[in-house]
Design a protein around this motif. Sequence first.
Motif, mmCIF file in Angstrom:
data_model
loop_
_atom_site.group_PDB
_atom_site.id
_atom_site.type_symbol
_atom_site.label_atom_id
_atom_site.label_comp_id
_atom_site.label_asym_id
_atom_site.label_seq_id
_atom_site.Cartn_x
_atom_site.Cartn_y
_atom_site.Cartn_z
ATOM 1 N N VAL A 291 -3.478 -28.450 -13.723
ATOM 2 C CA VAL A 291 -3.801 -28.919 -15.035
ATOM 3 C C VAL A 291 -4.035 -27.524 -15.824
ATOM 4 C CG1 VAL A 291 -6.083 -29.876 -16.088
ATOM 5 C CG2 VAL A 291 -5.298 -30.864 -13.968
ATOM 6 N N THR A 292 -3.635 -27.830 -17.248
ATOM 7 C CA THR A 292 -3.985 -26.708 -18.170
ATOM 8 C C THR A 292 -4.669 -27.642 -19.377
ATOM 9 O OG1 THR A 292 -1.724 -25.903 -17.772
ATOM 10 C CG2 THR A 292 -2.714 -25.342 -19.886
ATOM 11 N N LEU A 293 -5.757 -26.742 -19.601
ATOM 12 C CA LEU A 293 -6.779 -27.308 -20.610
ATOM 13 C C LEU A 293 -6.432 -26.952 -22.124
ATOM 14 C CD1 LEU A 293 -9.921 -26.254 -18.910
ATOM 15 C CD2 LEU A 293 -8.769 -28.753 -18.630
ATOM 16 N N LYS A 294 -6.771 -27.878 -22.938
ATOM 17 C CA LYS A 294 -6.625 -27.558 -24.590
ATOM 18 C C LYS A 294 -7.613 -26.545 -24.860
ATOM 19 C CE LYS A 294 -5.250 -32.525 -25.383
ATOM 20 N NZ LYS A 294 -5.508 -33.602 -26.343
ATOM 21 N N ASP A 295 -8.904 -26.583 -24.532
ATOM 22 C CA ASP A 295 -10.025 -25.766 -25.023
ATOM 23 C C ASP A 295 -10.342 -24.568 -24.084
ATOM 24 O OD1 ASP A 295 -9.855 -27.680 -27.358
ATOM 25 O OD2 ASP A 295 -11.242 -28.884 -26.143
ATOM 26 N N LYS A 296 -11.112 -23.822 -24.381
ATOM 27 C CA LYS A 296 -11.758 -22.581 -23.530
ATOM 28 C C LYS A 296 -12.858 -22.904 -22.889
ATOM 29 C CE LYS A 296 -9.803 -18.946 -26.189
ATOM 30 N NZ LYS A 296 -9.908 -17.534 -26.932
ATOM 31 N N ASN A 297 -12.707 -24.140 -22.063
ATOM 32 C CA ASN A 297 -13.879 -24.765 -21.389
ATOM 33 C C ASN A 297 -14.269 -23.694 -19.995
ATOM 34 O OD1 ASN A 297 -14.134 -26.735 -22.915
ATOM 35 N ND2 ASN A 297 -12.652 -28.042 -21.793
ATOM 36 N N THR A 298 -15.303 -23.679 -19.834
ATOM 37 C CA THR A 298 -15.583 -22.766 -18.520
ATOM 38 C C THR A 298 -15.602 -23.576 -17.264
ATOM 39 O OG1 THR A 298 -18.100 -23.740 -18.556
ATOM 40 C CG2 THR A 298 -17.483 -21.560 -19.740
ATOM 41 N N ILE A 299 -15.604 -22.920 -15.966
ATOM 42 C CA ILE A 299 -15.465 -23.736 -14.875
ATOM 43 C C ILE A 299 -16.498 -24.716 -14.773
ATOM 44 C CG2 ILE A 299 -15.759 -23.231 -12.212
ATOM 45 C CD1 ILE A 299 -14.055 -20.776 -12.489
ATOM 46 N N TRP A 300 -17.769 -24.378 -15.128
ATOM 47 C CA TRP A 300 -18.710 -24.986 -15.194
ATOM 48 C C TRP A 300 -18.535 -26.375 -16.016
ATOM 49 C CZ3 TRP A 300 -23.159 -25.911 -12.655
ATOM 50 C CH2 TRP A 300 -24.112 -26.698 -12.980
ATOM 51 N N ASP A 301 -18.105 -26.359 -17.111
ATOM 52 C CA ASP A 301 -17.990 -27.557 -17.935
ATOM 53 C C ASP A 301 -16.731 -28.495 -17.288
ATOM 54 O OD1 ASP A 301 -19.026 -26.466 -20.206
ATOM 55 O OD2 ASP A 301 -17.325 -25.153 -20.942
ATOM 56 N N VAL A 302 -15.768 -27.757 -16.599
ATOM 57 C CA VAL A 302 -14.657 -28.629 -15.879
ATOM 58 C C VAL A 302 -15.329 -29.449 -14.616
ATOM 59 C CG1 VAL A 302 -12.527 -28.746 -14.655
ATOM 60 C CG2 VAL A 302 -12.825 -27.228 -16.483
ATOM 61 N N THR A 303 -16.153 -28.590 -13.782
ATOM 62 C CA THR A 303 -16.585 -29.243 -12.503
ATOM 63 C C THR A 303 -17.774 -30.317 -13.024
ATOM 64 O OG1 THR A 303 -18.401 -27.627 -12.568
ATOM 65 C CG2 THR A 303 -16.156 -27.280 -11.378
ATOM 66 N N GLN A 304 -18.468 -30.076 -14.014
ATOM 67 C CA GLN A 304 -19.581 -31.245 -14.429
ATOM 68 C C GLN A 304 -18.757 -32.390 -15.045
ATOM 69 O OE1 GLN A 304 -22.710 -30.778 -13.720
ATOM 70 N NE2 GLN A 304 -21.583 -29.455 -12.440
ATOM 71 N N ALA A 305 -17.620 -32.176 -15.746
ATOM 72 C CA ALA A 305 -16.936 -33.362 -16.400
ATOM 73 C C ALA A 305 -16.398 -34.174 -15.351
ATOM 74 C CB ALA A 305 -15.850 -33.001 -17.276
ATOM 75 N N VAL A 306 -15.832 -33.594 -14.190
ATOM 76 C CA VAL A 306 -15.343 -34.324 -12.923
ATOM 77 C C VAL A 306 -16.580 -34.946 -12.164
ATOM 78 C CG1 VAL A 306 -14.361 -34.003 -10.658
ATOM 79 C CG2 VAL A 306 -13.461 -32.974 -12.795
ATOM 80 N N GLU A 307 -17.605 -34.214 -11.749
ATOM 81 C CA GLU A 307 -18.834 -34.786 -11.064
ATOM 82 C C GLU A 307 -19.388 -35.957 -11.684
ATOM 83 O OE1 GLU A 307 -21.992 -32.587 -8.276
ATOM 84 O OE2 GLU A 307 -21.725 -31.692 -10.129
ATOM 85 N N LYS A 308 -19.419 -35.956 -12.947
ATOM 86 C CA LYS A 308 -20.197 -36.825 -13.657
ATOM 87 C C LYS A 308 -19.367 -38.385 -14.123
ATOM 88 C CE LYS A 308 -23.408 -33.922 -16.050
ATOM 89 N NZ LYS A 308 -23.818 -33.107 -17.284
ATOM 90 N N ASN A 309 -18.215 -38.141 -13.751
ATOM 91 C CA ASN A 309 -16.981 -39.347 -13.963
ATOM 92 C C ASN A 309 -17.138 -40.115 -12.776
ATOM 93 O OD1 ASN A 309 -14.262 -40.899 -14.224
ATOM 94 N ND2 ASN A 309 -14.736 -39.886 -16.467
ATOM 95 N N LYS A 310 -17.221 -41.516 -13.050
ATOM 96 C CA LYS A 310 -17.367 -42.382 -11.894
ATOM 97 C C LYS A 310 -15.936 -42.751 -11.420
ATOM 98 C CE LYS A 310 -21.927 -44.380 -12.988
ATOM 99 N NZ LYS A 310 -22.702 -45.500 -13.256
ATOM 100 N N LYS A 311 -15.037 -42.637 -12.281
ATOM 101 C CA LYS A 311 -13.590 -42.936 -11.971
ATOM 102 C C LYS A 311 -12.858 -41.816 -11.227
ATOM 103 C CE LYS A 311 -12.786 -45.879 -15.922
ATOM 104 N NZ LYS A 311 -12.050 -46.277 -17.304
ATOM 105 N N ILE A 312 -13.336 -40.769 -11.012
ATOM 106 C CA ILE A 312 -12.870 -39.523 -10.204
ATOM 107 C C ILE A 312 -13.941 -39.281 -9.203
ATOM 108 C CG2 ILE A 312 -12.115 -37.155 -10.214
ATOM 109 C CD1 ILE A 312 -11.697 -37.271 -13.302
#
Length: 286
Positions: free
Chosen positions: A8-29
């Motif tokens: 995966v390559t991101l569009k924005d300069k998100n942090t590792i925390w941003d990425v992991t929280q987006a995954v952890e909070k999403n019920k489809k992943i």
Amino acid sequence: MSAAAYHVTLKDKNTIWDVTQAVEKNKKIKNVQIHFQDKKNKHLTYFFGTGSFGVPPMINGSFFGSGTFNSEVEVAVVGKNYEKKLYEPKDQEYLKIGKKYIPVLGVMGDKYSSQLDKQIFIAPSIEKSKKLIANNYRIIIDGKKALNKNILKTVLKAKTVEHLKQKHFLINQDSWILDHFQELLMLAGLFILLIFGALIWIIGNINRNRSFLNLGKEPLQLLFEEWEFYTLLTGLGTIFGVMGGMLITELTNYIPLLIYNMVSFVLTNIFYILLLRKRVISLNRS
């Protein structure tokens, strides 16, 4: 990592925390692991997991648990090549990276050499993961089940989501054959023995089969009875062979071993039936 893992390559300069929280909070992943691989040091990876995710074989200690990824303390799991380099002042082992000592939860590896032996997995603290820019690392995400590419792209706001090329797997699947060469030789040898055993069985019973045919037994009945007895013995042998294989090998997943033995059993039985049928027909004519 599985063949369904994504780079995966991101569009924005998100942090590792941003990425992991987006995954952890999403019920489809669900049930995923994310590797943030250091681009300058291929042996160093920041690791995150949620739900039930695959873990590597462990020599001692334990792998990261679910609570590890929301901690104020940074911890590591290392390959067996680092085992003798760890610092243990009392009951806790530490790995020194630069000027910092990181607590080590466990040592990865098995009796074979692999790329895993050289790896360092780190579960960063919350504070550190909020400072590390994710795109500065090679982001690999893998699920226990195949992940939906479009969902990943949307949730992570990714620029690209591509299947991971095998030659770049962190736990290198290209080297799996080399890492488990002994098991593969054993399995190949087992299949050869099964085929050889079928040949010996038929050759050894030629006189007995001829006698039965001379006494008036129908070829089809003889064929069935011989196959029935052969199947019973080889079936029991396969069962005990699988049990023995589980005891003497250190595989992390025994399903392929079971599938291999079932397929071998079926193929050798087909081979035996065809060969026996040809032999019985030949004896009946003579």
